[in-house]
Scaffold this active site. Structure first.
Site, PDB file in Angstrom:
ATOM      1  N   CYS A  99       0.794  -1.224   0.000  1.00 35.20           N
ATOM      2  CA  CYS A  99       0.000   0.000   0.000  1.00 35.20           C
ATOM      3  C   CYS A  99       0.823   1.268   0.000  1.00 35.20           C
ATOM      4  O   CYS A  99       0.278   2.358  -0.044  1.00 35.20           O
ATOM      5  CB  CYS A  99      -0.909   0.014   1.222  1.00 35.20           C
ATOM      6  SG  CYS A  99       0.077  -0.034   2.717  1.00 35.20           S
ATOM      7  N   ASP A 120       2.656   2.503   2.408  1.00 32.26           N
ATOM      8  CA  ASP A 120       2.800   3.173   3.689  1.00 32.26           C
ATOM      9  C   ASP A 120       4.233   3.077   4.210  1.00 32.26           C
ATOM     10  O   ASP A 120       4.957   2.146   3.880  1.00 32.26           O
ATOM     11  CB  ASP A 120       1.832   2.575   4.707  1.00 32.26           C
ATOM     12  CG  ASP A 120       0.406   2.930   4.366  1.00 32.26           C
ATOM     13  OD1 ASP A 120       0.213   3.673   3.390  1.00 32.26           O
ATOM     14  OD2 ASP A 120      -0.513   2.483   5.060  1.00 32.26           O
ATOM     15  N   CYS A 136      -2.236   4.138   7.328  1.00 33.56           N
ATOM     16  CA  CYS A 136      -3.619   4.040   7.740  1.00 33.56           C
ATOM     17  C   CYS A 136      -3.691   3.900   9.260  1.00 33.56           C
ATOM     18  O   CYS A 136      -2.673   3.735   9.933  1.00 33.56           O
ATOM     19  CB  CYS A 136      -4.256   2.827   7.075  1.00 33.56           C
ATOM     20  SG  CYS A 136      -3.580   1.275   7.656  1.00 33.56           S
ATOM     21  N   CYS A 146      -0.934  -4.655   7.466  1.00 34.36           N
ATOM     22  CA  CYS A 146      -0.412  -3.436   8.088  1.00 34.36           C
ATOM     23  C   CYS A 146       0.479  -3.785   9.276  1.00 34.36           C
ATOM     24  O   CYS A 146       1.457  -3.096   9.556  1.00 34.36           O
ATOM     25  CB  CYS A 146      -1.547  -2.538   8.561  1.00 34.36           C
ATOM     26  SG  CYS A 146      -2.796  -2.239   7.302  1.00 34.36           S
TER      27      CYS A 146
HETATM   28  S1  FES Z   1      -3.173   0.008   4.441  1.00 31.49           S
HETATM   29 FE1  FES Z   1      -1.178   0.728   4.468  1.00 31.49          FE
HETATM   30  S2  FES Z   1      -0.300  -0.225   6.168  1.00 31.49           S
HETATM   31 FE2  FES Z   1      -2.437  -0.286   6.419  1.00 31.49          FE
END
Ligand code: FES
Ligand SMILES: Cc1ncc(COP(=O)(O)O)c(C=O)c1O
Lengths: 130, 388
Positions: free
Chosen positions: A36, A38, A65, A109
């Site tokens: 994602c 992140d 998130c 995540c």
């Molecule tokens: S969706 Fe990116 S780490 Fe949770």
């Protein structure tokens, strides 16, 4: 109604206890989540005691998130005061378990926090070899 | 504290008049339109009336309206039904990368079947240009599908101009528009727009969920997706959702009420003030999409150093319902395909918050949002270590 996130996730998301940076960190790990995009940055302070390496302090920055933030904080909680060996044995299921649960799509995540810890330890090892 | 709903692009509450109109068909007037007794004929009469209401709104014939179970189904019927009906062995389809998944996925399906699909570029504001449409048209183009207004950034496409261009190039090319988000605010006269197919949905316009409609111009070859009893001129078999269809028509009538036209002007004023205030109060924030060609109810803003999902969750804790963009985001991790197509980086695309206003929205709701949002962004930036 079952809320999207558990109470514990919301609590750690809204009020993370281990937020920030350690200026004199012994190890820093920065990882991105390929799923994602992140990003998490983890700082550890290590203390040697009778040939044991103990994570004395740990802090994080996370751009991600709510689950990424909550799992970052929970991972810090779980490893603080533990030896590096013990800390590395903590897996994502432990983190998810402590948080109650995560929506299936958000399980990945919690992997971010573990990868961050691994990277910080590697950085610490590299630095302490010098 | 009272909850504040600011996610009207995802869905809307049922208008009380719509509910009233539907009620008899959920109770005593429960007939099947295919029955020849009075109860059945009464149901048939109700959907005929509903068809006339939609025909009046769109400026078309009543028999050109096909009721479906959703806008998703209507889009599937428009895209798959037309392309699969043509005899052309190498059909070519044109669409945009910012369509709703209900258009994109049927296009992908066509690609799997060997159909060539061109995705038009969009500019930084999410707009398609006439020049790009012109460039993409080919002798074997059978369908062009371009949404009227985008659900994430509210970008309004020049449908009328595109319609003229297409018809000038070849009257044989079919032009479809997904007007789901536009119906509440924009002129949907199909003749003016120059479209052959148009999709709409009831639950985005204060009607019930699970009802949509497709305008299919007379004479167009189209293959059904669902076979059976031959309802809806054979294009959509299955006993009609009479109450739902009556609700859709009633919701359309409400849109035609001058009261709501005036309200739309107010909504636009709210929107402009909200955008101005957010950008003024919160640093490193920028508006996604066009300010001019924008739905009156859409606000979409990216905040650097923050992820949209986290903002939405934090707002929800304060009793405010908003969105990151598409309602499907709870099922997918990918950043908004719309923002990516508009040229944003993945990081920027992850940081967007969509606020969509509706009829019940009050200035007080927005004041509250303005009070709650800045500390949330500040806190999340602290968490991400973002330096202003
Ligand atoms: S969706 Fe990116 S780490 Fe949770
Ligand atoms: C532009 C657009 N098209 C299609 C749809 C799908 O509509 P429905 O929920 O009726 O299937 C939506 C809403 O989700 C939309 O915003």
């Amino acid at each position: 109604m079952k809320p999207y996130y558990s109470k514990q996730v919301i609590e750690h998301f809204l009020h993370p206890k281990n937020l920030g940076k350690l200026k004199d960190a012994d190890g820093v790990g920065k990882v991105g989540n390929p799923a994602c995009g992140d990003v998490m940055e983890l700082f550890i302070k290590v203390e040697k005691k009778n040939s044991k390496e103990i994570i004395k302090d740990i802090k994080f920055y996370t751009l991600g998130c709510a689950a990424a933030i909550a799992t970052s904080d929970m991972a810090c909680e779980l490893v603080k005061g533990k030896t590096i060996q013990e800390a590395l044995e903590i897996n994502y299921q432990d983190i998810v378990g402590e948080l109650g649960d995560l929506p299936p799509i958000k399980i990945h995540c919690s992997v971010l926090a573990r990868e961050g810890l691994k990277a910080a330890v590697e950085d610490y090892r590299k630095k302490s070899k010098k | 504290m009272a909850k504040i709903y600011l996610d009207y692009a995802a869905t809307t509450p049922l208008n009380p008049n719509v509910f009233k109109a539907m009620l008899p068909y959920l109770k005593q007037d429960f007939g099947n339109t295919s029955s020849i007794h009075s109860l059945g004929q009464q149901a048939l009469g109700a959907i005929d009336e509903a068809r006339a209401v939609l025909a009046d709104f769109l400026g078309c014939d009543a028999q050109e309206i096909i009721f479906t179970g959703s806008a998703t189904e209507a889009n599937n019927l428009a895209v798959l039904g037309t392309v699969q009906a043509v005899k052309n062995k190498q059909p070519h389809v044109i669409t945009t990368p910012i369509e709703h998944h209900a258009v994109l996925e049927p296009c992908r399906e066509l690609e799997k079947q060997g159909v060539e699909v061109s995705y038009l570029p969009v500019d930084k504001e999410g707009l398609v240009t006439l020049a790009d449409v012109k460039k993409a048209l080919k002798p074997n183009t059978v369908l062009v599908s371009i949404m009227y207004a985008n659900n994430e950034v509210g970008a309004i496409q020049p449908i009328q101009e595109i319609g003229q261009l297409i018809k000038k190039t070849s009257p044989k090319i079919l032009f479809h528009t997904d007007a789901v988000q536009a119906v509440n605010y924009l002129d949907c006269n199909v003749e003016k727009l120059g479209v052959d197919l148009l999709t709409l949905s009831a639950h985005k316009i204060y009607g019930p969920k699970g009802v949509g409609a497709l305008f299919v111009k007379n004479g167009i070859l189209i293959k059904p997706l669902i076979y059976g009893g031959g309802q809806e001129a054979g294009l959509r078999s299955g006993t009609e959702n009479v109450a739902g269809i009556v609700g859709l028509a009633s919701a359309i009538k409400e849109i035609q009420n001058p009261k709501h036209k005036i309200q739309n002007i107010r909504t636009r004023q709210f929107r402009d003030k909200l955008i101005k205030n957010i950008l003024k109060i919160i640093p490193d924030a920028h508006l996604n999409g066009s300010l001019v060609h924008r739905l009156p109810n859409n606000v979409n803003i990216s905040f650097r150093g923050v992820e949209g999902e986290a903002i939405v969750i934090a707002l929800d804790q304060k009793g405010i319902a908003a969105s990151t963009g598409s309602a499907c985001s709870s099922k997918s991790l990918e950043p908004s395909h719309v923002l990516l197509a508009m040229g944003f980086s993945e990081e920027e695309a992850h940081g967007s918050l969509r606020i969509t206003l509706g009829r019940p929205t009050t200035p007080k709701d927005l004041e509250r949002l303005l009070k709650v949002l800045p500390p949330i962004i500040q806190k999340l930036r602290q968490i991400s270590g973002y330096q202003l």
